[in-house]
Design an enzyme around this catalytic site. Structure first.
Site, PDB file in Angstrom:
ATOM      1  N   TYR A 123       0.796  -1.223   0.000  1.00 55.68           N
ATOM      2  CA  TYR A 123       0.000   0.000   0.000  1.00 55.68           C
ATOM      3  C   TYR A 123       0.828   1.272   0.000  1.00 55.68           C
ATOM      4  CZ  TYR A 123      -4.947  -1.055   0.095  1.00 55.68           C
ATOM      5  OH  TYR A 123      -6.221  -1.384  -0.267  1.00 55.68           O
ATOM      6  N   ASP A 203      -3.597 -17.747   0.879  1.00 55.18           N
ATOM      7  CA  ASP A 203      -4.529 -18.382  -0.067  1.00 55.18           C
ATOM      8  C   ASP A 203      -5.359 -19.450   0.635  1.00 55.18           C
ATOM      9  OD1 ASP A 203      -1.885 -19.241   0.065  1.00 55.18           O
ATOM     10  OD2 ASP A 203      -1.868 -20.167  -1.909  1.00 55.18           O
TER      11      ASP A 203
END
Ligand code: NAD
Length: 334
Positions: A123, A203
């Site tokens: 970010y 994941d």
């Protein structure tokens, strides 16, 4: 008298932010709201995305209630939301995931909390074209940033009787960045032997959350993973209309929903105000007004559970203002 900066935002922002403000006022807690705004609408009017008065107000009041602000995709200003979090070092993004729809919930009685590191990771937006066909993005992870978000997550777990903190990561591939985050997480976990500590690869975490979210309690993770997991978890409990958030720093806090400005819904009086109303309840907690905060939460969960005076996303036909009025009535015992 508490003074709070009020940033309506754009898109559905003003509609849901006004609903939250109205409900906080209805609790009787005395708040003087200082309204300033940033974003697209302000840009069109003043030619600047974040006028100085926004910074001045936040720096003076040190607490804000904020509606979502649109971030154009692609070139231009990165994101006002990310900019404010970074500027005020609001490192802990706390997002409670609660199923409020009772037996109509996809996962009834789910109660998770996400702690998202809010100032680092991918970010930081540090991207660079190496040549016209190749671009790289840097991911910044620091010992300080990783340690303080983990401290927040564990301190919260301890003071709220939570049993477990799970870290979501990808250190099998990102050995240095996510590896450092895990090193810091483990060091903090050692100081809290009474709380179970667990690491799950991101994941797998997504799949586990869909299959059996009840196995998790507090989830702590890096910035981008936290962003994605927040929306995934919102989907587990009825959608983005229901999930509040808080951006907390050392001595400044900005309360806002997980959702964005949903431009297609803007101006239709149809957005679900709950996420911002519950963000307002967290703001009341932050001010020490825990009784008022509880009153808001109880009224919201009663109205959402009943499922009559609710917006379309929750299966109802109520407008934003009708749902807000129903919540205020419920707070007043009606
Ligand atoms: P979004 O969260 O605005 O909306 C995604 C979908 O969720 C919407 O289409 C709508 O169906 C649903 N939704 C969201 N909020 C709702 C509500 N209150 N009631 C009912 N349904 C709701 O995400 P997006 O479309 O990806 O982003 C739109 C803009 O918002 C983008 O510019 C994005 O950058 C920005 N954004 C801002 C913030 C923020 O201000 N903190 C956060 C996220 C996204």
């Amino acid at each position: 008298m508490n003074r709070v900066t009020f940033i309506p935002g754009d898109g559905i922002g003003p509609e849901v932010a006004n609903a939250a403000k109205e409900i906080i006022d209805a609790t009787g807690v005395a708040i003087e709201w200082e309204t300033v705004n940033a974003g697209e609408a302000v840009f069109l009017e003043k030619g600047v995305l974040v006028p100085d008065e926004v910074y001045e107000s936040i720096e003076k009041n040190r607490i804000a209630l904020k509606g979502p602000i649109t971030t154009p995709v692609g070139s231009g200003f990165r994101s006002i939301n990310v900019h404010l979090r970074k500027r005020y070092d609001l490192y802990a993004n706390i997002r409670p995931i609660l199923s409020l729809q009772g037996e109509r919930s996809r996962y009834p009685n789910l109660d998770l909390v996400i702690f998202r590191e809010n100032t680092e990771g991918l970010y930081i937006g540090d991207e660079e074209f190496l040549d016209e066909d190749t671009v790289i993005a840097r991911k910044r992870i620091t010992r300080k940033g990783s340690t303080r978000i983990m401290e927040s997550a564990f301190a919260y777990a301890k003071s709220n009787g939570r049993k477990k903190v799970t870290v979501a990561h990808k250190a099998n591939i990102l050995k240095d960045t996510d590896g450092l985050f895990l090193t810091c997480a483990r060091a903090v976990a050692e100081k809290y032997p009474e709380i179970e500590y667990e690491e799950v690869i991101i994941d797998n975490m997504c799949m586990q959350l869909v299959i059996n979210p009840y196995q998790f309690d507090v989830i702590a993770t890096m910035n981008l993973y936290g962003d994605i997991l927040s929306d995934l978890c919102a989907g587990l409990v009825g959608g983005l209309g229901l999930v509040p958030g808080a951006n907390i720093g050392e001595d400044i806090a900005i309360f806002e929903a997980v959702h964005g400005s949903a431009p297609k819904m803007a101006g239709k009086n149809s957005a679900d105000p709950v996420a911002l109303i519950l963000s307002g309840a967290s703001l009341l907690d932050y001010l020490g007004e825990t009784e008022a905060a509880e009153k808001v939460r109880n009224a919201v969960s009663s109205i959402v559970k009943e499922g009559i005076h609710v917006t379309k996303d929750l299966g109802g036909t109520a407008s934003t203002t009708e749902m807000t009025a129903a919540i205020i009535n419920r707070m007043q015992g009606k």
